[in-house]
Design a protein around this motif. Structure first.
Motif, PDB file in Angstrom:
ATOM      1  N   ASN A  26      18.338  -3.173  -2.185  1.00 41.58           N
ATOM      2  CA  ASN A  26      19.648  -3.816  -2.121  1.00 41.58           C
ATOM      3  C   ASN A  26      20.773  -2.860  -2.501  1.00 41.58           C
ATOM      4  O   ASN A  26      21.887  -2.949  -1.977  1.00 41.58           O
ATOM      5  N   ILE A  27      20.464  -1.916  -3.405  1.00 40.51           N
ATOM      6  CA  ILE A  27      21.485  -0.973  -3.864  1.00 40.51           C
ATOM      7  C   ILE A  27      21.701   0.170  -2.881  1.00 40.51           C
ATOM      8  O   ILE A  27      22.834   0.528  -2.562  1.00 40.51           O
ATOM      9  N   TYR A  28      20.596   0.727  -2.348  1.00 41.31           N
ATOM     10  CA  TYR A  28      20.698   1.949  -1.558  1.00 41.31           C
ATOM     11  C   TYR A  28      20.430   1.794  -0.060  1.00 41.31           C
ATOM     12  O   TYR A  28      20.873   2.610   0.733  1.00 41.31           O
ATOM     13  N   PHE A  29      19.685   0.768   0.322  1.00 42.89           N
ATOM     14  CA  PHE A  29      19.229   0.688   1.714  1.00 42.89           C
ATOM     15  C   PHE A  29      19.509  -0.665   2.364  1.00 42.89           C
ATOM     16  O   PHE A  29      18.766  -1.104   3.238  1.00 42.89           O
ATOM     17  N   LEU A  35      10.259  -3.081   6.331  1.00 43.54           N
ATOM     18  CA  LEU A  35       9.158  -4.030   6.211  1.00 43.54           C
ATOM     19  C   LEU A  35       8.297  -3.620   5.021  1.00 43.54           C
ATOM     20  O   LEU A  35       8.024  -2.431   4.824  1.00 43.54           O
ATOM     21  N   VAL A  36       7.874  -4.602   4.230  1.00 44.51           N
ATOM     22  CA  VAL A  36       7.138  -4.334   2.993  1.00 44.51           C
ATOM     23  C   VAL A  36       5.795  -5.057   3.014  1.00 44.51           C
ATOM     24  O   VAL A  36       5.720  -6.233   3.384  1.00 44.51           O
ATOM     25  N   CYS A  37       4.737  -4.347   2.625  1.00 45.71           N
ATOM     26  CA  CYS A  37       3.441  -4.982   2.459  1.00 45.71           C
ATOM     27  C   CYS A  37       2.651  -4.248   1.377  1.00 45.71           C
ATOM     28  O   CYS A  37       3.095  -3.218   0.871  1.00 45.71           O
ATOM     29  N   SER A  38       1.480  -4.765   1.020  1.00 42.78           N
ATOM     30  CA  SER A  38       0.692  -4.199  -0.077  1.00 42.78           C
ATOM     31  C   SER A  38      -0.715  -3.847   0.399  1.00 42.78           C
ATOM     32  O   SER A  38      -1.281  -4.519   1.265  1.00 42.78           O
ATOM     33  N   TYR A  39      -1.256  -2.795  -0.202  1.00 41.03           N
ATOM     34  CA  TYR A  39      -2.635  -2.404   0.082  1.00 41.03           C
ATOM     35  C   TYR A  39      -3.619  -3.231  -0.731  1.00 41.03           C
ATOM     36  O   TYR A  39      -4.701  -3.579  -0.270  1.00 41.03           O
ATOM     37  N   PRO A 228      12.646   6.540  -7.897  1.00 38.93           N
ATOM     38  CA  PRO A 228      13.862   7.370  -7.851  1.00 38.93           C
ATOM     39  C   PRO A 228      13.696   8.601  -6.950  1.00 38.93           C
ATOM     40  O   PRO A 228      14.665   9.020  -6.299  1.00 38.93           O
ATOM     41  N   LEU A 229      12.505   9.174  -6.912  1.00 40.37           N
ATOM     42  CA  LEU A 229      12.282  10.338  -6.049  1.00 40.37           C
ATOM     43  C   LEU A 229      12.348   9.934  -4.581  1.00 40.37           C
ATOM     44  O   LEU A 229      12.837  10.693  -3.736  1.00 40.37           O
ATOM     45  N   PHE A 230      11.857   8.748  -4.275  1.00 38.00           N
ATOM     46  CA  PHE A 230      11.964   8.226  -2.910  1.00 38.00           C
ATOM     47  C   PHE A 230      13.424   8.063  -2.510  1.00 38.00           C
ATOM     48  O   PHE A 230      13.820   8.436  -1.403  1.00 38.00           O
ATOM     49  N   LYS A 235      18.136   9.906   0.598  1.00 40.13           N
ATOM     50  CA  LYS A 235      19.599  10.053   0.605  1.00 40.13           C
ATOM     51  C   LYS A 235      20.082  11.141  -0.354  1.00 40.13           C
ATOM     52  O   LYS A 235      20.845  10.862  -1.288  1.00 40.13           O
ATOM     53  N   PRO A 236      19.644  12.380  -0.150  1.00 44.64           N
ATOM     54  CA  PRO A 236      20.039  13.450  -1.075  1.00 44.64           C
ATOM     55  C   PRO A 236      21.548  13.696  -1.092  1.00 44.64           C
ATOM     56  O   PRO A 236      22.112  14.038  -2.132  1.00 44.64           O
TER      57      PRO A 236
END
Length: 241
Positions: A26-29, A35-39, A228-230, A235-236
């Protein structure tokens, strides 16, 4: 079917990881379709499945997961080519009996490029690292022993630092910017041994190699958060530390 998403983010778990990510999204993207899912299992189980089938499609693996049956609905109609970028988020699980340094490094090699197989970001020792900040100054060299990396112990220890980071879901943009800054510097400190490096994105392979050395020689691990690294990876130019 919903419009195609250009980014797929895969998380180890279904709850806390996704909740934290929702805030930073919500803040950056907010302008992106993600799309989000889990392993639904750890990084070493993933490596085991990949080793058994080197041509295994990560989308099909997720779709057929017995641990997370919801993936079948989430990924309905999607194929790998529908995503321009794929990212995976896992814990190192250095206290786990399945912890294997060769497998860890091999998996990082497999998932080294988001436009190909996908790019993995690893939390050390686990997702709760994002809130384990004694002070800004101490965070750079902050470590935890392998014995304290078990879920129950570390989750308890991780809330003893700066209270405002105890629940990143409620942190604002300024707080997240600070998290990006200190984790970028720390990632470079771990991999390069230099302080004050904020412009270079630390490489996951370089970090892992140094973390493995720390585990082997000192029986401890540098606390480092992957989210944070992602953000910095994506967005460097957004940051001017």
């Amino acid at each position: 079917m919903n419009p195609k998403s250009n980014i797929l983010c895969i998380f180890e778990g279904e709850k806390r990881e996704v909740q934290y990510f929702k805030t930073l999204k919500n803040i950056y993207f907010s302008e992106l379709s993600i799309l989000v899912c889990s392993y639904g299992n750890d990084i070493y189980e993933l490596f085991k499945e990949l080793k058994e089938d080197v041509d295994l499609d990560i989308i099909e693996l997720l779709r057929e997961s017995k641990n997370v049956p919801e993936n079948e609905k989430i990924l309905e109609g999607y194929e790998r080519d529908d995503f321009s970028q794929v990212f995976l988020f896992f814990d190192i699980e250095c206290q786990d009996e399945q912890f294997n340094t060769d497998n860890l490094l091999s998996l990082i090699d497999i998932f080294s490029e988001e436009t190909d197989n996908g790019k993995v970001f690893i939390s050390y020792p686990m997702i709760e690292a994002i809130r384990d900040i004694p002070t800004y100054e101490e965070y750079l060299s902050h470590k935890v022993t392998v014995e304290n990396c078990t879920g129950k112990k570390y989750k308890s220890l991780s809330v003893n630092g700066l209270q405002k980071f105890n629940d990143p879901r409620h942190n604002n943009k300024a707080d997240w910017n600070q998290l990006v800054k200190i984790n970028v510097e720390k990632g470079n400190y771990i991999s390069l041994g230099t302080k004050g490096e904020f412009t270079k994105i630390p490489e996951q392979k370089e970090i892992a190699v140094k973390q493995i050395i720390s585990i082997s020689e000192e029986n401890n691990i540098f606390v480092l958060s992957s989210y944070p690294l992602f953000v910095f990876h994506q967005k460097p130019s957004y940051f001017s530390f």
